[in-house]
Design a protein around this motif. Sequence first.
Motif, mmCIF file in Angstrom:
data_model
loop_
_atom_site.group_PDB
_atom_site.id
_atom_site.type_symbol
_atom_site.label_atom_id
_atom_site.label_comp_id
_atom_site.label_asym_id
_atom_site.label_seq_id
_atom_site.Cartn_x
_atom_site.Cartn_y
_atom_site.Cartn_z
ATOM 1 N N GLY A 180 0.790 -1.314 -0.016
ATOM 2 C CA GLY A 180 -0.021 0.053 0.004
ATOM 3 C C GLY A 180 0.885 1.206 0.129
ATOM 4 N N ARG A 181 2.219 1.102 -0.025
ATOM 5 C CA ARG A 181 2.994 2.542 -0.307
ATOM 6 C C ARG A 181 2.884 3.332 0.877
ATOM 7 N NH1 ARG A 181 3.177 4.225 -6.471
ATOM 8 N NH2 ARG A 181 4.361 2.541 -7.270
ATOM 9 N N ALA A 182 2.943 4.580 0.783
ATOM 10 C CA ALA A 182 3.046 5.680 1.917
ATOM 11 C C ALA A 182 1.843 5.447 2.844
ATOM 12 C CB ALA A 182 3.309 7.110 1.264
ATOM 13 N N GLU A 231 11.470 0.301 -17.045
ATOM 14 C CA GLU A 231 10.236 -0.291 -16.775
ATOM 15 C C GLU A 231 10.088 -0.346 -15.457
ATOM 16 O OE1 GLU A 231 9.231 -4.454 -18.013
ATOM 17 O OE2 GLU A 231 9.028 -5.061 -15.954
ATOM 18 N N ILE A 232 8.869 0.254 -15.038
ATOM 19 C CA ILE A 232 8.451 0.636 -13.479
ATOM 20 C C ILE A 232 8.055 -0.719 -12.652
ATOM 21 C CG2 ILE A 232 7.301 1.748 -11.827
ATOM 22 C CD1 ILE A 232 8.135 3.814 -14.657
ATOM 23 N N GLY A 233 7.826 -1.595 -13.625
ATOM 24 C CA GLY A 233 7.047 -2.906 -13.136
ATOM 25 C C GLY A 233 5.445 -2.671 -13.354
ATOM 26 N N THR A 283 10.170 16.164 -17.393
ATOM 27 C CA THR A 283 10.849 14.964 -16.867
ATOM 28 C C THR A 283 9.995 14.298 -15.817
ATOM 29 O OG1 THR A 283 12.962 16.543 -16.472
ATOM 30 C CG2 THR A 283 12.587 14.911 -14.536
ATOM 31 N N ASP A 284 10.175 12.766 -15.797
ATOM 32 C CA ASP A 284 9.470 12.227 -14.944
ATOM 33 C C ASP A 284 10.199 11.887 -14.081
ATOM 34 O OD1 ASP A 284 7.787 10.331 -13.598
ATOM 35 O OD2 ASP A 284 8.219 8.734 -15.119
ATOM 36 N N LEU A 285 10.131 12.167 -12.754
ATOM 37 C CA LEU A 285 10.781 11.986 -11.694
ATOM 38 C C LEU A 285 10.594 10.644 -10.707
ATOM 39 C CD1 LEU A 285 11.380 15.422 -9.391
ATOM 40 C CD2 LEU A 285 13.135 14.051 -10.791
ATOM 41 N N ASN A 325 -2.504 8.860 -10.935
ATOM 42 C CA ASN A 325 -1.423 8.348 -10.426
ATOM 43 C C ASN A 325 -0.116 8.762 -11.286
ATOM 44 O OD1 ASN A 325 -1.414 6.639 -12.531
ATOM 45 N ND2 ASN A 325 -1.697 4.751 -11.450
ATOM 46 N N ASN A 326 1.149 8.569 -10.849
ATOM 47 C CA ASN A 326 2.034 8.873 -11.745
ATOM 48 C C ASN A 326 2.218 8.430 -13.187
ATOM 49 O OD1 ASN A 326 4.500 10.785 -12.390
ATOM 50 N ND2 ASN A 326 5.780 9.246 -11.691
ATOM 51 N N ALA A 327 1.781 7.131 -13.241
ATOM 52 C CA ALA A 327 1.805 6.486 -14.598
ATOM 53 C C ALA A 327 1.060 7.360 -15.610
ATOM 54 C CB ALA A 327 1.333 5.001 -14.506
ATOM 55 N N ALA A 328 -0.435 7.916 -15.026
ATOM 56 C CA ALA A 328 -1.227 8.426 -15.746
ATOM 57 C C ALA A 328 -0.848 9.957 -16.092
ATOM 58 C CB ALA A 328 -2.818 8.498 -14.996
ATOM 59 N N THR A 381 15.814 7.384 -13.399
ATOM 60 C CA THR A 381 15.918 5.884 -13.518
ATOM 61 C C THR A 381 15.844 5.390 -11.951
ATOM 62 O OG1 THR A 381 18.344 6.299 -13.114
ATOM 63 C CG2 THR A 381 17.417 5.719 -15.365
ATOM 64 N N SER A 382 14.582 5.630 -11.393
ATOM 65 C CA SER A 382 14.271 5.410 -9.873
ATOM 66 C C SER A 382 14.861 3.909 -9.464
ATOM 67 C CB SER A 382 13.113 5.986 -9.614
ATOM 68 O OG SER A 382 12.091 5.347 -10.293
ATOM 69 N N ASN A 383 14.449 2.812 -10.424
ATOM 70 C CA ASN A 383 14.578 1.606 -9.637
ATOM 71 C C ASN A 383 15.778 0.878 -10.175
ATOM 72 O OD1 ASN A 383 13.745 1.146 -12.285
ATOM 73 N ND2 ASN A 383 11.975 0.193 -11.792
ATOM 74 N N PHE A 418 5.556 13.423 -10.898
ATOM 75 C CA PHE A 418 6.038 12.680 -9.850
ATOM 76 C C PHE A 418 4.592 11.917 -9.058
ATOM 77 C CE2 PHE A 418 5.240 15.960 -6.523
ATOM 78 C CZ PHE A 418 5.635 17.284 -7.322
ATOM 79 N N SER A 419 5.149 11.060 -8.315
ATOM 80 C CA SER A 419 4.019 10.347 -7.381
ATOM 81 C C SER A 419 3.581 11.001 -6.305
ATOM 82 C CB SER A 419 4.661 8.808 -7.180
ATOM 83 O OG SER A 419 4.382 7.897 -8.182
ATOM 84 N N GLY A 420 2.414 10.703 -5.787
ATOM 85 C CA GLY A 420 1.696 11.112 -4.628
ATOM 86 C C GLY A 420 2.011 10.334 -3.512
ATOM 87 N N ASP A 421 2.388 8.764 -3.869
ATOM 88 C CA ASP A 421 2.429 7.748 -2.683
ATOM 89 C C ASP A 421 3.699 7.315 -2.506
ATOM 90 O OD1 ASP A 421 2.062 6.521 -4.841
ATOM 91 O OD2 ASP A 421 0.438 5.269 -4.104
ATOM 92 N N LYS A 422 4.764 8.059 -3.175
ATOM 93 C CA LYS A 422 6.065 7.407 -2.793
ATOM 94 C C LYS A 422 6.679 8.256 -1.768
ATOM 95 C CE LYS A 422 6.580 5.336 -7.207
ATOM 96 N NZ LYS A 422 7.563 5.284 -8.572
ATOM 97 N N LEU A 423 7.988 8.919 -1.929
ATOM 98 C CA LEU A 423 8.499 9.749 -0.876
ATOM 99 C C LEU A 423 7.503 10.863 -0.533
ATOM 100 C CD1 LEU A 423 12.192 9.805 -1.927
ATOM 101 C CD2 LEU A 423 11.193 8.816 0.070
#
Length: 485
Positions: A110-112, A193-195, A271-273, A166-169, A241-243, A305-310
């Motif tokens: 469930g992330r953050a 590939e983010i998964g 930029t996709d962070l 989400n960030n993919a969107a 390249t986050s992962n 960028f994502s809302g539910d990561k850092l």
Amino acid sequence: MKRLTESVVDGSQAKNPVDLKNLPGIDRLLRSPDVAALVAEHGHTLVAAETRSAIDALRERARQGGALDAAALTPEAVEQTIRSRVAARLAPRMRAVLNLTGTVIHTNLGRALLADSALQHLLTMMAGPNNLEYSLDDGGRGDRDSMVEELLCSLTGAEAATVVNNNAAAVLLTIAAMAHGKEVIVSRGELVEIGGAFRMPDVMSSAGATLVEVGTTNRTHPLDYEQAITEHTALLMKVHTSNYAVQGFTASVDEGEIARIAHARGIPMATDLGSGALVDMSAWGLPHEPTPQEMIAAGCDVVTFSGDKLLGGPQAGLIVGSKAAVGRIRKFPMKRALRMSKLPLAALEATLMLYLRPERLTQDLPTLRLLTRPADAIRALAVSLQPALANAVAPRFEVAVLDLMGQIGSGSLPVEKLPSAGLAIAPVQKKGAGRALDELATALRTLPLPVIGRVADDRLLLDLRCLEDSAPFVNQLPLLRQALV
Ligand SMILES: *Cc1c(COP(=O)(O)O)cnc(C)c1O
């Protein structure tokens, strides 16, 4: 219900074989005091359906040759079966768990975690009507983006901001709005590939854009971008390249340089962070993660960028950038299909507000609170829990306090490790240790509040970084003990 006219029970293996004709009828069961009490509590529909399924299951077992014992068919036994079926049907599939994996932002878990203020705002806003798309200034139609746009702009220095599911969107929408039917230039070293089937080349084609790869896996230079620009180019893009990390003989072009190359030819740059921290993580001794404000300052027209990561909020895709670029993205028809719901929007607003008081973040924002928890404090917790856990898993297992290395998770800072501590549970007997560990992991997972650890080196490791309140863990130890005898 079909009436049973003949016995289909093969009673040869049953201690006390019975004739299925003896199964109580549904109507009679529904009138029995126990089942009638269930009907009074939950209504006829659910209880009747579960009663029918319970009888069907018994009949099916008999039809497949299984022996039915008279004990299973007494009214009491059948009523008990119905009661547990109703309870199981009403038990949510989504369950709270204890994340003792050592990965703080765990995508599968469930992330953050949301801050208290975010939970409170979410609850208050969802309990009744709100001004989601209504202007309280003039009584006219409002825009849901306005709930967070000003905050996002002041926190990142961007001119404009919008939010999606989400960030993919966010990435998909940005590429579609900026480069549909045209070309997007990306370095070969950044085709991530983010998964979950989110691969940059596939996102490009889904967005109707043509990917133009430049450079090589390990090295890309400014000239690679310059030479690839044609009249078909609509966007230059950098993907964080986050992962994974490319190490050794490497070269990449930074955002500022790519933005300069793009702007010199009148082309925007995005930029996709990925994770994207809104504050400099190195302030707390954590590895630095690029921030949207750095990207805006470097000249990027769009940053996603994502809302539910850092960031530590709900699932969300945040898009910040220039008025022109964000305006175009907001007006693109796909935005309506990817828009954020009012639930995460309320949580996002309250989460972003926490960043107005950065000095309090390590207390108020669970993600940062967990990430900055000192290893010493975690170790002290492990020492205090060791005796009770050792007692619960004895005599088959022994428990040791261990220094561990955890992870931030969700692709953030993949090569960095977080010094942590926890408890290592090892089978006493080396013979059959694998099976014993499986059994232990299952016992932990099937507790009322499932405990999720990780297996390494023939031990089950429980990293305690994310265990802020140990009571729910300790209170379940008697059940764990029972499960292991
Ligand atoms: C995580 C990630 C995404 C996807 O973000 P979600 O919020 O999970 O949709 C996109 N790009 C990068 C680089 C990421 O790390």
